[in-house]
Design a protein around this motif. Structure first.
Motif, short mmCIF file in Angstrom:
data_model
loop_
_atom_site.label_atom_id
_atom_site.label_comp_id
_atom_site.label_asym_id
_atom_site.label_seq_id
_atom_site.Cartn_x
_atom_site.Cartn_y
_atom_site.Cartn_z
N GLY A 1 5.99 1.75 -3.72
CA GLY A 1 6.92 1.15 -4.41
C GLY A 1 6.07 0.34 -5.36
O GLY A 1 4.99 0.14 -5.46
N PRO A 2 6.85 -0.56 -6.12
CA PRO A 2 6.21 -1.29 -7.42
C PRO A 2 5.29 -2.46 -6.90
O PRO A 2 4.66 -3.29 -7.70
N ILE B 1 3.09 -2.40 -4.90
CA ILE B 1 1.77 -2.07 -4.82
C ILE B 1 1.21 -0.84 -6.08
O ILE B 1 0.27 -1.26 -6.67
N ASN B 2 2.19 -0.01 -6.26
CA ASN B 2 1.88 0.77 -7.47
C ASN B 2 2.16 0.17 -8.95
O ASN B 2 3.20 -0.39 -9.20
N THR B 3 1.27 0.75 -9.90
CA THR B 3 1.69 0.32 -11.16
C THR B 3 1.71 1.57 -12.20
O THR B 3 1.64 2.84 -11.58
N GLU B 4 1.65 1.28 -13.39
CA GLU B 4 1.36 2.36 -14.22
C GLU B 4 0.10 3.04 -14.26
O GLU B 4 -0.18 4.04 -15.13
N GLY B 5 -1.12 2.51 -13.65
CA GLY B 5 -2.06 2.89 -13.83
C GLY B 5 -2.43 3.82 -12.65
O GLY B 5 -1.67 4.55 -12.16
N ARG B 6 -3.89 3.80 -11.79
CA ARG B 6 -4.14 4.55 -11.04
C ARG B 6 -4.35 3.51 -9.59
O ARG B 6 -4.81 2.64 -9.76
N GLU B 7 -3.58 3.97 -8.39
CA GLU B 7 -3.93 3.43 -7.46
C GLU B 7 -4.43 4.73 -6.49
O GLU B 7 -3.67 5.67 -6.37
N THR B 8 -5.40 4.14 -5.70
CA THR B 8 -6.04 5.23 -5.00
C THR B 8 -7.00 4.92 -3.66
O THR B 8 -7.02 3.43 -3.85
N PHE B 9 -7.56 5.74 -2.98
CA PHE B 9 -8.33 5.21 -1.80
C PHE B 9 -7.71 4.11 -1.01
O PHE B 9 -8.42 3.03 -0.88
N PRO B 10 -6.69 4.43 -0.38
CA PRO B 10 -6.08 3.63 0.73
C PRO B 10 -7.10 3.31 1.83
O PRO B 10 -7.68 4.30 2.40
N PHE B 11 -6.90 2.06 2.66
CA PHE B 11 -7.49 1.85 4.03
C PHE B 11 -7.03 0.94 4.71
O PHE B 11 -6.62 -0.06 4.02
N ILE B 12 -6.70 1.14 5.95
CA ILE B 12 -5.99 -0.04 6.85
C ILE B 12 -6.93 -0.49 7.65
O ILE B 12 -7.33 0.38 8.57
N SER B 13 -7.03 -1.99 7.78
CA SER B 13 -8.18 -2.45 8.63
C SER B 13 -7.50 -2.62 9.80
O SER B 13 -6.11 -2.81 9.84
N GLY C 1 7.69 11.34 -8.58
CA GLY C 1 8.18 10.04 -8.22
C GLY C 1 7.25 8.82 -8.42
O GLY C 1 7.34 7.76 -7.99
N THR C 2 6.04 9.43 -9.13
CA THR C 2 4.71 8.48 -9.05
C THR C 2 5.36 7.52 -10.31
O THR C 2 5.49 8.01 -11.27
N TYR C 3 4.73 6.34 -10.05
CA TYR C 3 5.03 5.30 -11.28
C TYR C 3 3.87 5.65 -12.53
O TYR C 3 4.21 5.39 -13.51
N GLY C 4 2.86 5.80 -12.10
CA GLY C 4 1.50 5.67 -13.06
C GLY C 4 0.87 6.99 -12.74
O GLY C 4 1.53 8.22 -12.40
#
Length: 214
Positions: free
Chosen positions: A143-144, A146-158, A118-121
């Protein structure tokens, strides 16, 4: 593969003048002979989520290609200030990686990066609900927006309820760049921005944390 050392988790006391005390390694229950990284703690300091190679109680897991991937683990702090009861989270798999946990402000959602189905990239950001009884919901792709065909990683919530994350699938200065998105009251994401220089560079920039208070 790289002939480099595996990573372990350390802690250090924050000195009142802003300096740091001597780094000390977490106990062996936390640090295995493989990699550990990116811990996140509940606000009461008694629960830690962290990333580790697929290894628990002396057993190393591998995927179909004999590769040991990444999983998320949880540990609790006992009355003797020791981290105990290391458990892997139920949505881990031997066949894909789950890594880099982050908690929402109310600690009801755990955000993470994964290349699960189910990953976009190459890797996407997901979140999963943490139920009151300690169980977990079904992981949800962000979802799209935030996510792209590349790499999305290392989330952080301030503490300002903003999602910081690293991506190489959006226009940037080069490699992974750090981006920030507002989180709406309905848990939607909007106004995504590249945080720019000097945080981002031509190289990979990631694992951004910020203390919104000071």
């Amino acid at each position: 593969w790289t002939n480099k050392s595996f990573t372990n988790l350390y802690w250090a006391e924050i000195i009142p003048d802003g300096g740091m005390g001597k780094p000390q390694r977490f106990e062996h229950k936390i640090n295995s002979k493989f990699n550990e990284s990116t811990p996140v703690f509940t606000q009461d300091g008694k629960t830690m989520y962290f990333t580790r190679n697929n290894f628990l109680e002396g057993k190393r897991g591998r995927d179909a290609n004999k590769i040991t991937l990444l999983k998320l683990y949880k540990s609790t702090l006992n009355s003797d200030n020791q981290w105990i009861d290391v458990k892997e989270l139920p949505f881990n798999s031997n066949n894909y990686s789950v890594a880099h946990p982050a908690l929402s402000i109310d600690e009801k959602f755990l955000y993470f990066a994964s290349d699960m189905p189910g990953t976009y990239g190459q890797s996407d950001l997901f979140r999963v609900q943490i139920n009151a009884d300690g169980t977990y919901g079904v992981p949800e792709n962000l979802g799209p927006e935030i996510n792209t065909e590349g790499r999305e990683t290392f989330p952080f919530i301030s503490m300002d309820n903003e999602l910081y994350f690293a991506s190489d699938g959006r226009p940037g200065l080069g490699g992974l760049d750090v981006f920030v998105s507002k989180i709406g009251t309905d848990n939607s994401f909007y106004n995504i921005q590249n945080v720019g220089e000097p945080i981002n560079s031509k190289q990979d920039d990631f694992a951004f944390l910020i203390n919104s208070k000071n």
